[in-house]
Design a protein around this motif. Structure first.
Motif, PDB file in Angstrom:
ATOM      1  N   LEU A 240       0.825  -1.206   0.000  1.00 54.32           N
ATOM      2  CA  LEU A 240       0.000   0.000   0.000  1.00 54.32           C
ATOM      3  C   LEU A 240       0.861   1.258   0.000  1.00 54.32           C
ATOM      4  N   ILE A 241       1.919   1.256   0.785  1.00 53.89           N
ATOM      5  CA  ILE A 241       2.820   2.415   0.798  1.00 53.89           C
ATOM      6  C   ILE A 241       3.516   2.564  -0.547  1.00 53.89           C
ATOM      7  N   ALA A 242       3.924   1.445  -1.145  1.00 50.78           N
ATOM      8  CA  ALA A 242       4.577   1.505  -2.459  1.00 50.78           C
ATOM      9  C   ALA A 242       3.631   2.062  -3.518  1.00 50.78           C
ATOM     10  N   GLU A 243       2.360   1.650  -3.478  1.00 48.69           N
ATOM     11  CA  GLU A 243       1.391   2.160  -4.441  1.00 48.69           C
ATOM     12  C   GLU A 243       1.122   3.638  -4.213  1.00 48.69           C
ATOM     13  N   ALA A 244       1.083   4.055  -2.944  1.00 49.81           N
ATOM     14  CA  ALA A 244       0.854   5.471  -2.647  1.00 49.81           C
ATOM     15  C   ALA A 244       2.005   6.328  -3.140  1.00 49.81           C
ATOM     16  N   ARG A 245       3.225   5.853  -2.984  1.00 50.45           N
ATOM     17  CA  ARG A 245       4.385   6.609  -3.459  1.00 50.45           C
ATOM     18  C   ARG A 245       4.428   6.632  -4.988  1.00 50.45           C
ATOM     19  N   LYS A 246       4.074   5.516  -5.592  1.00 52.60           N
ATOM     20  CA  LYS A 246       4.097   5.444  -7.048  1.00 52.60           C
ATOM     21  C   LYS A 246       3.111   6.418  -7.675  1.00 52.60           C
ATOM     22  N   SER A 247       1.964   6.614  -7.005  1.00 55.59           N
ATOM     23  CA  SER A 247       0.936   7.521  -7.503  1.00 55.59           C
ATOM     24  C   SER A 247       1.096   8.937  -6.976  1.00 55.59           C
ATOM     25  N   HIS A 248       2.198   9.213  -6.268  1.00 56.74           N
ATOM     26  CA  HIS A 248       2.479  10.546  -5.721  1.00 56.74           C
ATOM     27  C   HIS A 248       1.346  11.028  -4.821  1.00 56.74           C
ATOM     28  N   SER A 287       8.748   7.147   8.202  1.00 49.27           N
ATOM     29  CA  SER A 287       9.926   7.136   7.343  1.00 49.27           C
ATOM     30  C   SER A 287       9.927   5.880   6.489  1.00 49.27           C
ATOM     31  N   ILE A 288      10.308   6.035   5.235  1.00 48.51           N
ATOM     32  CA  ILE A 288      10.302   4.918   4.291  1.00 48.51           C
ATOM     33  C   ILE A 288      11.734   4.558   3.952  1.00 48.51           C
ATOM     34  N   PRO A 289      12.213   3.376   4.356  1.00 43.35           N
ATOM     35  CA  PRO A 289      13.588   2.981   4.026  1.00 43.35           C
ATOM     36  C   PRO A 289      13.690   2.454   2.605  1.00 43.35           C
ATOM     37  N   SER A 290      14.896   2.418   2.117  1.00 42.50           N
ATOM     38  CA  SER A 290      15.157   1.821   0.809  1.00 42.50           C
ATOM     39  C   SER A 290      16.454   1.039   0.918  1.00 42.50           C
ATOM     40  N   PHE A 291      16.349  -0.278   0.759  1.00 39.54           N
ATOM     41  CA  PHE A 291      17.507  -1.149   0.897  1.00 39.54           C
ATOM     42  C   PHE A 291      17.979  -1.541  -0.498  1.00 39.54           C
ATOM     43  N   GLY A 292      18.919  -0.752  -1.043  1.00 38.16           N
ATOM     44  CA  GLY A 292      19.435  -1.034  -2.371  1.00 38.16           C
ATOM     45  C   GLY A 292      20.443  -2.152  -2.330  1.00 38.16           C
ATOM     46  N   SER A 293      20.454  -2.960  -3.381  1.00 41.85           N
ATOM     47  CA  SER A 293      21.426  -4.051  -3.454  1.00 41.85           C
ATOM     48  C   SER A 293      22.800  -3.504  -3.751  1.00 41.85           C
ATOM     49  N   SER A 294      23.800  -4.133  -3.171  1.00 41.01           N
ATOM     50  CA  SER A 294      25.180  -3.714  -3.354  1.00 41.01           C
ATOM     51  C   SER A 294      25.945  -4.772  -4.119  1.00 41.01           C
ATOM     52  N   SER A 295      26.744  -4.347  -5.078  1.00 39.93           N
ATOM     53  CA  SER A 295      27.498  -5.301  -5.877  1.00 39.93           C
ATOM     54  C   SER A 295      28.673  -5.881  -5.122  1.00 39.93           C
ATOM     55  N   SER A 296      29.137  -5.216  -4.092  1.00 35.89           N
ATOM     56  CA  SER A 296      30.279  -5.681  -3.317  1.00 35.89           C
ATOM     57  C   SER A 296      29.839  -6.047  -1.916  1.00 35.89           C
ATOM     58  N   MET A 308      18.499   5.053   4.144  1.00 31.75           N
ATOM     59  CA  MET A 308      17.072   5.333   4.087  1.00 31.75           C
ATOM     60  C   MET A 308      16.796   6.526   3.188  1.00 31.75           C
ATOM     61  N   ASP A 309      15.725   6.424   2.420  1.00 31.98           N
ATOM     62  CA  ASP A 309      15.301   7.547   1.607  1.00 31.98           C
ATOM     63  C   ASP A 309      14.958   8.743   2.487  1.00 31.98           C
ATOM     64  N   GLU A 310      15.139   9.937   1.941  1.00 34.82           N
ATOM     65  CA  GLU A 310      14.787  11.149   2.680  1.00 34.82           C
ATOM     66  C   GLU A 310      13.330  11.527   2.407  1.00 34.82           C
ATOM     67  N   THR A 311      12.480  10.546   2.325  1.00 35.43           N
ATOM     68  CA  THR A 311      11.054  10.784   2.114  1.00 35.43           C
ATOM     69  C   THR A 311      10.276   9.996   3.158  1.00 35.43           C
ATOM     70  N   GLY A 312       9.018  10.282   3.238  1.00 32.83           N
ATOM     71  CA  GLY A 312       8.160   9.569   4.163  1.00 32.83           C
ATOM     72  C   GLY A 312       6.748   9.550   3.620  1.00 32.83           C
ATOM     73  N   MET A 313       5.856   8.954   4.363  1.00 31.92           N
ATOM     74  CA  MET A 313       4.470   8.853   3.937  1.00 31.92           C
ATOM     75  C   MET A 313       3.563   9.117   5.125  1.00 31.92           C
ATOM     76  N   LEU A 314       2.607  10.018   4.940  1.00 28.47           N
ATOM     77  CA  LEU A 314       1.596  10.245   5.954  1.00 28.47           C
ATOM     78  C   LEU A 314       0.656   9.045   5.996  1.00 28.47           C
ATOM     79  N   VAL A 315       0.486   8.465   7.160  1.00 23.63           N
ATOM     80  CA  VAL A 315      -0.440   7.345   7.349  1.00 23.63           C
ATOM     81  C   VAL A 315      -1.491   7.766   8.368  1.00 23.63           C
ATOM     82  N   TYR A 316      -2.756   7.704   7.971  1.00 19.08           N
ATOM     83  CA  TYR A 316      -3.850   8.164   8.832  1.00 19.08           C
ATOM     84  C   TYR A 316      -4.922   7.092   8.978  1.00 19.08           C
TER      85      TYR A 316
END
Length: 483
Positions: A240-248, A287-296, A308-316
């Motif tokens: 749900l959070i991913a869909e909310a971010r995708k739709s801005h 706060s919404i984290p983002s765990f990017g894959s690392s090649s090393s 962590m991304d510098e973004t968040g999502m209001l949840v009500y």
């Protein structure tokens, strides 16, 4: 499937007195009181107004948060725009998580009534709304048919169904840090790691297993029914959070009632996540984290994986002041030409009333649902007190200040060393890799010490002389995965 909240029994809440002999409504005194609302006889009109006011009050608080500068700085929508002013009413965009249960359906009806009322006054629509239902493997055709009926009922809103397997590969989950073998690496090869590009592009990449199969294997390997129910709820929230971010969208709206929040309070405490209750129960920015894959796989890159991304999502939770049984009655009365309840799939009331023969296949969440179904019926004030008391708990921003307080524990800095840069990294690493809630490092380690357990990450030693990899999941998620 986004919620397992069953409706309460209607017969114990609705009075059986006929209209001719019923006492007058305690509020308007003009219509007969046919409904029992928290010990008072009220008419249908006043009952509808009572529930509507509960929702409108919370929506007003949400609109203020959306306009505030602090929320704008964390809003995925605001970061995607070129303008710098607060969003206008017509540009506010919310996403509603629809479980096809009574609570979320009642919220959908109330939001539609609010929009229709504003339009009838010659004003612009106060917000745009997307409605998303997260569906599992069972009976998808029936679920899609129900969502289509609701879409026809509310043409002003956008409806869509998202399937649970789409959670596989989301960057908001630290798949590698969960200790699930090659699960994370396999998901990366399927093109599922990008939240913003999952429109079927996986077909061009040959895979040995599909996302659905991988998710099924993950759930089959979990140690208990509680673990499976727990991860299901967490994955639904991630989607749900991913869909909310995708739709801005500015905010994610959940239909959790007072009863649902009380159930969540006790169940999460029993699972070992009591520290995270202020973030799970209260309204506000997550706060919404983002765990990017690392090649090393070198230890110097370990911290980058938890950036962590510098973004968040209001949840009500706009219905946080309404009991579940009240929302069940609302869905049976509200809506034209037919009540909303007639559009929803049938639910089995025996899940909360039937006697339990064996507790082996009963999750902690189901135990709490059964418990509060009875408490709500006989002692509704207790249910409200649980939710309100939890709502008074204060959030510690990003979980900071709960660990490394003595300066010589993990992550502490010696005197004279520069702490400014590392403090930011510390805050970034305070979120659990599974539930995305802040970590209580000292509290988790204390429990493990009293139980005689080793740290979850003790087995992952990096090069000699280098510190152990920091804890990446909370105690509650560790118990769900490992048992």
């Amino acid at each position: 499937m986004a919620s397992t909240s069953p409706p309460a029994m209607l017969s114990t809440t609705t009075t059986t007195t006929s209209t001719a002999t019923a006492k007058p409504c305690i509020k308007c005194r003009s219509n007969p009181g046919t409904l029992d609302s928290r010990g008072q006889l009220v008419c249908r009109t006043c009952f509808h107004k009572f529930i509507s006011q509960k929702c409108i009050k919370q929506i007003g608080l949400l609109n203020k948060d959306v306009r505030s500068s602090s929320s704008q700085a964390l809003s995925a929508y605001h970061l995607s725009q070129k303008n710098s002013g607060p969003p206008q009413a017509s540009s506010r965009r919310y996403l509603l998580g629809l479980s096809l249960g009574a609570s979320s359906a009642a919220l959908l009806e109330l939001l539609n009534e609010n929009v229709e009322f504003q339009l009838s006054k010659g004003r612009n629509a106060p917000f745009e709304l997307e409605v998303v239902h997260v569906s599992g493997r069972a009976e998808r055709e029936k679920v899609e048919e129900v969502v289509k009926r609701l879409g026809s009922r509310y043409p002003r809103f956008e409806f869509r169904v998202v399937y649970l397997e789409e959670v596989v590969g989301l960057k908001t989950v630290d798949w590698e840090g969960l200790g699930l073998g090659d699960f994370g690496s396999r998901t990366a090869t399927e093109g599922g790691g990008d939240d913003d590009d999952d429109d079927g592009g996986n077909d061009s990449t040959p895979t040995t297993t599909t996302k659905a199969e991988q998710l099924r294997q993950l759930f089959d390997n979990l140690p208990s029914t509680t673990s499976r129910t727990d991860l299901l709820r967490i994955f639904i929230r991630h989607l749900l959070i991913a869909e909310a971010r995708k739709s801005h969208c500015h905010a994610l709206l959940l239909g959790s009632s007072t009863t649902a929040l009380a159930e969540l309070t006790l169940s999460e405490t029993a699972k070992g996540r009591g520290f995270s209750l202020p973030w799970q129960i209260n309204d506000g920015v997550l706060s919404i984290p983002s765990f990017g894959s690392s090649s090393s796989p070198s230890p110097t890159d370990a911290g980058k994986k938890t950036k962590m991304d510098e973004t968040g999502m209001l949840v009500y939770h706009p219905l946080r002041d309404a009991l579940r049984k009240e929302l069940v009655i609302f869905t049976q009365l509200a809506g034209e030409p037919t009540p909303i309840a007639d559009l929803l799939p049938e639910t089995d009331l025996s899940t909360t009333t039937a006697a339990v023969i064996s507790h082996k296949d009963l999750s902690i969440d189901e135990v709490m649902v059964r418990y509060f179904a009875e408490v709500e019926e006989n002692y509704p004030s207790i249910v409200a007190n649980v939710a309100r008391t939890t709502g008074k708990l204060m959030r510690l921003f990003g979980g900071a200040g709960v660990a490394d307080g003595d300066g010589d524990e993990e992550g502490g800095k010696a005197a004279g060393e520069d702490e400014s840069e590392d403090d930011e990294d510390e805050d970034d690493e305070r979120l659990c890799g599974l539930c995305s809630m802040p970590l209580d490092v000292l509290g988790d380690e204390r429990w493990k010490g009293e139980l005689g357990e080793d740290s979850y990450r003790d087995a992952l030693m990096v090069d000699e002389g280098v510190k152990k990899m920091k804890q990446r999941i909370c105690y509650g998620c560790e118990r769900s995965i490992r048992g």
